[in-house]
Design a protein around this motif. Structure first.
Motif, PDB file in Angstrom:
ATOM      1  N   UNK A 193      12.037 -49.071 -44.391  1.00 20.41           N
ATOM      2  CA  UNK A 193      12.016 -50.342 -43.687  1.00 20.41           C
ATOM      3  C   UNK A 193      11.975 -50.113 -42.176  1.00 20.41           C
ATOM      4  N   UNK A 194      11.714 -51.176 -41.435  1.00 23.46           N
ATOM      5  CA  UNK A 194      11.660 -51.055 -39.982  1.00 23.46           C
ATOM      6  C   UNK A 194      12.975 -50.501 -39.457  1.00 23.46           C
ATOM      7  N   UNK A 195      12.866 -49.643 -38.454  1.00 22.48           N
ATOM      8  CA  UNK A 195      14.058 -49.113 -37.797  1.00 22.48           C
ATOM      9  C   UNK A 195      14.750 -50.249 -37.045  1.00 22.48           C
ATOM     10  N   UNK A 196      16.052 -50.184 -36.995  1.00 22.92           N
ATOM     11  CA  UNK A 196      16.844 -51.199 -36.303  1.00 22.92           C
ATOM     12  C   UNK A 196      17.417 -50.569 -35.044  1.00 22.92           C
ATOM     13  N   UNK A 197      16.995 -51.075 -33.906  1.00 22.68           N
ATOM     14  CA  UNK A 197      17.504 -50.555 -32.634  1.00 22.68           C
ATOM     15  C   UNK A 197      18.936 -51.052 -32.416  1.00 22.68           C
ATOM     16  N   UNK A 198      19.785 -50.157 -31.953  1.00 27.01           N
ATOM     17  CA  UNK A 198      21.157 -50.505 -31.588  1.00 27.01           C
ATOM     18  C   UNK A 198      21.405 -50.003 -30.177  1.00 27.01           C
ATOM     19  N   UNK A 199      22.430 -50.528 -29.544  1.00 32.87           N
ATOM     20  CA  UNK A 199      22.734 -50.023 -28.212  1.00 32.87           C
ATOM     21  C   UNK A 199      23.356 -48.645 -28.357  1.00 32.87           C
ATOM     22  N   UNK A 200      23.124 -47.758 -27.395  1.00 27.12           N
ATOM     23  CA  UNK A 200      23.695 -46.405 -27.485  1.00 27.12           C
ATOM     24  C   UNK A 200      25.227 -46.437 -27.541  1.00 27.12           C
ATOM     25  N   UNK A 201      25.791 -45.535 -28.320  1.00 29.32           N
ATOM     26  CA  UNK A 201      27.234 -45.410 -28.439  1.00 29.32           C
ATOM     27  C   UNK A 201      27.824 -44.920 -27.124  1.00 29.32           C
ATOM     28  N   UNK A 202      28.923 -45.513 -26.727  1.00 27.33           N
ATOM     29  CA  UNK A 202      29.645 -45.051 -25.542  1.00 27.33           C
ATOM     30  C   UNK A 202      30.575 -43.910 -25.941  1.00 27.33           C
ATOM     31  N   UNK A 257      34.272 -45.478 -31.567  1.00 27.01           N
ATOM     32  CA  UNK A 257      34.476 -44.828 -32.854  1.00 27.01           C
ATOM     33  C   UNK A 257      33.120 -44.631 -33.524  1.00 27.01           C
ATOM     34  N   UNK A 258      32.946 -43.508 -34.193  1.00 32.83           N
ATOM     35  CA  UNK A 258      31.713 -43.247 -34.922  1.00 32.83           C
ATOM     36  C   UNK A 258      31.049 -41.980 -34.428  1.00 32.83           C
ATOM     37  N   UNK A 259      29.792 -41.800 -34.819  1.00 34.01           N
ATOM     38  CA  UNK A 259      29.028 -40.627 -34.391  1.00 34.01           C
ATOM     39  C   UNK A 259      29.032 -40.588 -32.876  1.00 34.01           C
TER      40      UNK A 259
END
Length: 147
Positions: A73-82, A86-88
């Motif tokens: 499916x289409x890639x979903x853009x997200x804002x870069x992690x600060x 929490x997370x990657x």
């Protein structure tokens, strides 16, 4: 049960830009492919999963990055992690010459978030955003006087 880290997978919006950047830093392309089909749908958990992939390896042979550019499916853009979210978080690389590595990054349009820091005369290090907003840490171990 023995366990070993095989790779870190990162979805990117432009696989060619990611490959160009990371090969300039010194990684080697181990393989490229396009994946799709029932097995890919099952493994990833997405119906109609179809992606270009590339696996790159660090010169020491221990670290690998696997990039995915989704066709469906289409890639979903997200804002870069600060850095404090929490997370990657980031991918860290030890480099022999941080200035040379930053010159390579600059040729691709990527620069330190704030500058290069020195940690207790042990490391020079910095964070920067690379292709698709990937947060990288580059660290150069400093040689103590007399070594």
């Amino acid at each position: 049960m023995p366990i070993a880290l095989d790779n870190v997978g990162i979805a990117v919006d432009d696989i060619e830009a990611a490959i160009a950047f990371f090969t300039d830093l010194g990684l080697t392309v181990l393989g490229r492919d396009t994946v799709s089909g029932e097995w890919a749908d099952t493994a990833v958990g997405l119906d109609g999963n179809h992606a270009k992939i590339a696996v790159l390896q660090t010169p020491d042979g221990h670290g690998r990055l696997e990039f995915f550019e989704y066709l469906h499916p289409d890639a979903i853009a997200t804002r870069p992690t600060l850095p404090n979210e929490i997370g990657m978080h980031r991918v860290a690389f030890s480099v022999d010459d941080i200035d040379e590595s930053l010159a390579i990054a600059a040729r691709h349009g990527y620069h330190p978030l704030r500058g290069v820091a020195t940690y207790e005369d042990i490391y020079k290090l910095t964070y920067l955003r690379g292709p698709s907003g990937i947060l990288l840490m580059l660290a150069q171990k400093l040689t103590p006087a007399g070594d």
